[in-house]
Write an enzyme that holds these catalytic residues in place. Structure first.
Site, PDB file in Angstrom:
ATOM      1  N   SER A  53       0.854  -1.190   0.000  1.00 43.91           N
ATOM      2  CA  SER A  53       0.000   0.000   0.000  1.00 43.91           C
ATOM      3  C   SER A  53       0.886   1.236   0.000  1.00 43.91           C
ATOM      4  CB  SER A  53      -0.938  -0.018   1.209  1.00 43.91           C
ATOM      5  OG  SER A  53      -1.919   0.990   1.113  1.00 43.91           O
ATOM      6  N   ASN A  54       0.335   2.370   0.404  1.00 42.36           N
ATOM      7  CA  ASN A  54       1.094   3.617   0.488  1.00 42.36           C
ATOM      8  C   ASN A  54       0.608   4.427   1.677  1.00 42.36           C
ATOM      9  OD1 ASN A  54      -1.198   5.322  -0.481  1.00 42.36           O
ATOM     10  ND2 ASN A  54      -0.863   4.144  -2.362  1.00 42.36           N
ATOM     11  N   ARG A  55       1.147   5.614   1.845  1.00 46.01           N
ATOM     12  CA  ARG A  55       0.894   6.396   3.052  1.00 46.01           C
ATOM     13  C   ARG A  55      -0.354   7.290   2.970  1.00 46.01           C
ATOM     14  NH1 ARG A  55       5.479   6.362   6.324  1.00 46.01           N
ATOM     15  NH2 ARG A  55       7.395   5.643   5.302  1.00 46.01           N
TER      16      ARG A  55
END
Length: 417
Positions: free
Chosen positions: A213-215
């Protein structure tokens, strides 16, 4: 001092309620900001609030006596007369106790009695420890109030008085001012528009318990959806996994993976007049995710083979008829150059670029500084703003592009999920 015509709250009568939180001192800055915008402010404090900040501080700044006592002989019927004259009541900070009183209709002090007798809009800016904000009872009270049309702002995440780090900090005063403006001076310039917004990250499975995923927190997309709805648009929000509350009046379509987000957006794109892609969609996903948990013991994972996900913006651009299409560019350098290149390559009408490593502009922050680049070459640089305020600036920049785009007489329906 700005000219009177530029004062947002000139002539507006605002009741500022201050309750017993350590954040009570921040209400002093909010009062000064309201006064600078021309507001006539009356401060009402709970007994607990006076333990943190003396009433004299507020009295000097607002020019009115501070109300604290429901039964003061020289302040008869204040619980009726003050809210009758008010254009809006703002409680900042609002403790868990205040939220409960407002939700349940309790009235055992001057502030809670005023709220119960008032007919003007009510705005609550909670401040408490994260464990309290996350408590099911507090969540239920916040949702009940929102269901009645009360504006309950989401507290910020950060260091708390307890020494913990979590969600519970009083929001920046700019967020409160924007909320007041939305209730006192509502703009309905997006009535008739159908806005499709994407927000949040996507999650791509490695195995049943792990993912890439990402932030992204989703805050920017949710702020855009809220702003568009408050300004009169019909809004559908396609959201990846977040912990955010859905803005009132917004239809949400929850998704998890890039593939799910692609399908949700494409199926609704023909319905929209404006599509705003604020989501941070994963660029890659595991090519062969494991159907069982990969064990740490035994053979180690030597290589994770990835494959690209679909380019949603490119796909939407190819299907575009008369929609206005907006993208975001999260960059770490050369923001304007990168934004211009992406705008042209994806066939966008507007792109919002920001430096995610700049102070106050990173993923998960409550503020953002951005550059707007539109299809006719205009470049607008915006200073650090609360994301809700930035959302309004984005919609302002889009207005001319929306007006000049040909509107379809018969919008196509979409299949709701």
């Amino acid at each position: 001092m700005p000219p009177a015509s530029d004062l947002r709250f000139l002539g507006k009568r605002i009741v500022l309620g201050v309750s017993g939180s350590i954040a009570a001192y921040k209400a002093v800055g909010l009062l000064r900001a309201l006064a600078r915008e021309g507001a006539d402010v009356t401060v009402v404090m709970t007994k607990s609030a006076t333990r943190f900040v003396r009433p004299l501080t507020f009295e000097v700044l607002c020019g009115h006596p501070v109300a604290t006592d429901l039964f003061a002989a020289h302040q008869e019927m204040l619980h009726l007369t003050v809210p009758e004259r008010a254009d809006v009541i703002v409680i900042a900070p609002a403790t868990a106790n205040v939220l409960a009183k407002c939700a349940l209709g309790l009235a055992d002090d001057l502030l809670s009695t005023m709220v119960l007798s008032a007919s003007c809009p009510l705005i609550l800016a909670p401040a408490m420890d994260s464990g309290m904000w996350d408590h099911p009872a507090v969540k239920a009270h916040a949702e009940a109030l929102r269901g009645r049309g009360v504006t309950v702002l989401e507290p910020e995440e950060g260091p708390l008085a307890s020494g913990r780090v979590g969600r519970g900090r009083l929001v920046d005063e700019g967020v409160v001012l924007s909320a007041i403006e939305a209730r006192l001076c509502p703009r309905r310039d997006w009535v008739g528009q159908r806005v499709l917004v994407s927000a949040g990250p996507t999650q791509e499975a490695i195995d049943p318990v792990r993912f890439i995923s990402n932030r992204s927190s989703g805050k920017m997309g949710y702020a855009v959806a809220q702003a568009a709805r408050e300004r009169g648009a019909e809004v559908v929000l396609v959201s990846g996994p977040t912990a955010l509350e859905v803005p009132p009046g917004v239809e949400v379509v929850p998704v998890c993976t890039a593939e799910e987000m692609t399908k949700a957006l494409i199926s609704r794109f023909a319905w929209s007049t404006v599509t705003i892609m604020a989501a941070a969609v994963a660029d890659f996903r595991p090519k062969r995710p494991s159907l069982v948990k990969i064990k740490k013991d035994g053979a180690s994972l030597q290589k994770l083979e990835l494959e690209p996900t679909d380019d949603i913006l490119e796909m939407l651009s190819k299907q575009k008829t008369n929609q206005v299409l907006v993208g975001f560019a999260a960059e770490t350098e050369e923001v304007i150059l990168s934004a211009k290149e992406k705008l042209k390559r994806k066939g966008l009408d507007l792109i919002v670029g920001n430096n995610v490593v700049a102070e106050g502009s990173g993923f998960g922050s409550d503020t953002n500084a951005a550059v707007l680049v539109d299809r006719v070459g205009r470049v607008t640089q915006l200073d650090l703003l609360p994301k809700r305020a930035l959302a309004d600036r984005i919609l302002d920049a889009l207005r001319e592009l929306v007006v000049t785009s040909k509107r379809r007489a018969h919008p196509q329906p979409y299949g709701r999920t």
